[in-house]
Enzyme design. Structure first.
Site, PDB file in Angstrom:
ATOM      1  N   CYS A  43      18.326  -3.614   8.166  1.00 10.91           N
ATOM      2  CA  CYS A  43      19.220  -2.630   7.537  1.00 10.91           C
ATOM      3  C   CYS A  43      19.446  -1.427   8.476  1.00 10.91           C
ATOM      4  O   CYS A  43      20.148  -1.547   9.455  1.00 10.91           O
ATOM      5  CB  CYS A  43      18.689  -2.209   6.176  1.00 10.91           C
ATOM      6  N   HIS A  59      17.984  -6.907   3.219  1.00 15.77           N
ATOM      7  CA  HIS A  59      16.531  -6.704   3.173  1.00 15.77           C
ATOM      8  C   HIS A  59      15.821  -8.036   2.889  1.00 15.77           C
ATOM      9  O   HIS A  59      15.730  -8.468   1.732  1.00 15.77           O
ATOM     10  CB  HIS A  59      16.158  -5.686   2.085  1.00 15.77           C
ATOM     11  N   GLU A 105      12.701  -8.576   2.954  1.00 15.73           N
ATOM     12  CA  GLU A 105      11.348  -8.338   2.457  1.00 15.73           C
ATOM     13  C   GLU A 105      11.265  -8.244   0.938  1.00 15.73           C
ATOM     14  O   GLU A 105      10.174  -8.317   0.367  1.00 15.73           O
ATOM     15  CB  GLU A 105      10.762  -7.059   3.083  1.00 15.73           C
ATOM     16  N   SER A 156     -18.899   3.229  -6.889  1.00 13.56           N
ATOM     17  CA  SER A 156     -18.393   3.444  -8.246  1.00 13.56           C
ATOM     18  C   SER A 156     -18.465   2.194  -9.103  1.00 13.56           C
ATOM     19  O   SER A 156     -18.206   2.252 -10.298  1.00 13.56           O
ATOM     20  CB  SER A 156     -16.930   3.893  -8.174  1.00 13.56           C
ATOM     21  N   ASP A 198     -12.849  -1.540  -4.382  1.00 14.28           N
ATOM     22  CA  ASP A 198     -12.733  -1.028  -3.015  1.00 14.28           C
ATOM     23  C   ASP A 198     -14.087  -0.584  -2.455  1.00 14.28           C
ATOM     24  O   ASP A 198     -14.461  -0.964  -1.337  1.00 14.28           O
ATOM     25  CB  ASP A 198     -11.742   0.140  -2.961  1.00 14.28           C
ATOM     26  N   SER A 199     -14.817   0.226  -3.215  1.00 12.49           N
ATOM     27  CA  SER A 199     -16.093   0.732  -2.691  1.00 12.49           C
ATOM     28  C   SER A 199     -17.115  -0.397  -2.546  1.00 12.49           C
ATOM     29  O   SER A 199     -17.905  -0.411  -1.599  1.00 12.49           O
ATOM     30  CB  SER A 199     -16.648   1.852  -3.584  1.00 12.49           C
TER      31      SER A 199
END
Length: 511
Positions: A79, A169, A171, A223, A227-228
């Site tokens: 684009c 686009h 994607e 936590s 993620d952690s």
């Protein structure tokens, strides 16, 4: 050596989707602002130029040296990236007669390495207000649409690396064969081997962590979240018990979560200390009804407790964090440091006074990639596939003042709800679910007795990333069963309602 594709970001809302498509093809990529210098390091295989909200004809339009890039590597312009390419080589880009937005179908004029295997008439997604009117000399059209005479093009000749442009686009979801086009660029044009997998990521990251940390110790706040936990497991693979995890029970976790998470950490071999600080948190939360005030109390106390425990560990030079790639991307603006979109966050907002260097093994992974790495590491699927849970925990699901009595009521009701979702195979269909304790009591009847007890609201939403969300259309029979179980089993609750608000205009959490 890891192969890499570089995506130069001109500010498009779709830039992360390009990265996702590249990663899904098992090729590693990074997004950087278009103006950030980079080196042609070994392993760099190609460059993708993103879209942009700018027009290439604006005075201060973002610009890069495309001609210089193709002396080293293949380039694909998407684009704005395609329009910039055409203009830089002497082509003409003008305002379209109308803004071209939405679905279109491409007519392929020339089959080449980029459009190999793409169906003539394939649907693509347009989103632009400028169009390429004339291509530069030495370029040729490879695809058109009914309203766009130049939908795809390439540079001819052998005086440089390959250069391609797409006016649409590839994607986005609505470009039905778009990911195939991106894969063609990666494999056919850049020669990528597609060997970036969760297993290869684990192997490379553990080696890098060993080198980065050396003989030092790492401290990390955990936590129980995805993620952690994944970040801590990677660090532990590299340095063993020199990782010191701290898991604080702030009194507003789910029912039995403190004990269950500690048990899971022990089973996967993490060195974690659990701190029961419930009484401290309840004391400081007393009398606080404003959601922001509750958040600040929990954040400050967490830092205090964490620092107190961290001081007991000797030889710590690093702070581990579960930062993931969207956090990193959002902390860097394509317009320079003066217009940062979102400041880079630390887990728990830990202060700079700790004088520790950061270890962030997930900083280049998207959330779904974190989950895949977690499964590769052998972390139980129940923990990896958990719904998101707010940082302040149940404190923002107890509307009004937080007390131990209210938290206990909410934990019991929420436990029934979440277990029922899992038992009826609905948990994985929902992006996030939770129970909210309302600050109102209502009249009820149980047997021959009149009751005056609390109301809870059940919340369940479907979403991709949490930015927008729709309320989950759970079966009536299921909701009736959950309501019945909560009212019969949790003394203190006599009414259950279901939240059918979407985001926007509502939010997922109530506070």
């Amino acid at each position: 050596m890891t192969e890499k594709i570089l995506i130069l970001d001109f500010g498009s809302q779709y830039t992360q989707l390009i990265a996702r498509a590249v990663r899904e093809a098992n090729v590693y990529c990074e997004i950087i602002p278009y103006h950030k210098p980079f080196s042609y390091e070994p392993g760099l295989k190609g460059i993708i130029l993103s879209g942009s909200p700018f027009s290439v004809n604006e005075d201060k339009a973002p610009n890069v040296d495309v001609a210089g890039f193709i002396q080293h590597l293949p380039v694909l312009g998407v684009c704005y990236g395609a329009q910039l390419t055409a203009k830089n080589f002497g082509g003409r880009v003008d305002k379209s007669n109308k803004r071209e937005y939405g679905r279109a179908r491409i007519s392929i004029r020339q089959k080449d390495a980029l459009l190999e295997g793409i169906t003539d008439g394939s649907q693509v997604w347009m989103s632009h207000s400028d169009s390429i009117v004339n291509l530069p000399e030495g370029f040729e059209i490879t695809a058109t649409t009914e309203s766009i005479p130049i939908a795809a093009f390439r540079k001819t000749g052998n005086d440089s690396q390959p250069l391609f442009g797409l006016q649409f686009h590839p994607e986005v979801y609505h470009s039905t064969e778009g990911k195939k086009i991106i894969k063609n660029f990666l494999v056919n044009i850049c020669g990528c081997k597609q060997d970036w997998t969760p297993a290869s990521f684990v192997q490379e990251t553990v080696a890098q962590l060993k080198e980065q940390i050396g003989d030092s110790h790492v401290i990390m706040a955990l936590s129980g979240g995805v993620d952690s936990t994944v970040a801590a497991t990677l660090i532990s693979r590299a340095i063993g018990n020199r990782l010191h995890g701290i898991f604080v029970d702030n009194g507003v976790l789910r029912k039995d979560e403190f004990e269950q998470v500690l048990k899971t950490y022990d089973n996967i071999g993490l060195n974690v200390t659990g701190i029961n600080a419930k009484s401290l948190f309840y004391h400081e939360l007393a009398g606080k009804t404003d959601p922001e005030a509750k958040r600040k109390v929990i954040g400050k106390l967490f830092i205090d407790v964490f620092q107190q425990e961290a001081a007991k560990v000797q030889g710590v030079k690093f702070l581990g964090q579960g930062t993931i790639y969207p956090d990193v991307i959002e902390s860097v603006s394509v317009h320079g440091p003066s217009q940062t979109i979102k400041s880079h966050h630390n887990v728990g907002g830990l202060p700079d006074t700790m004088h520790l260097s950061l270890v962030e093994p997930l900083r280049y992974l998207f959330k779904d990639e974190v989950r895949k790495v977690g499964l590769e590491l052998g972390i139980p699927a129940d923990m990896i596939n958990r719904h998101p849970f707010p940082g302040p925990g149940l404190a923002i699901r107890v509307l009004g003042e937080v007390t131990e009595e209210k938290v206990t009521l909410l934990q019991a009701a929420d436990d029934i709800y979440i277990k029922a979702l899992k038992a009826h195979n609905l948990y994985s269909d929902v992006w996030q679910a939770g129970t909210i304790l309302l600050p109102v009591k209502s009249v009820g009847v149980m047997g021959d007795e009149r009751t005056y007890e609390y109301t809870v609201a059940l919340r369940a939403v479907t979403s991709v990333d949490g930015m927008t969300a729709d309320w989950a259309h759970l079966p009536y029979e299921f909701l009736a069963q959950v309501s019945n179980e909560i009212i019969n089993q949790v003394r203190g609750i006599n009414r259950v309602v279901y939240d059918i608000s979407s985001k926007p205009p509502a939010t997922i959490e109530w506070e």
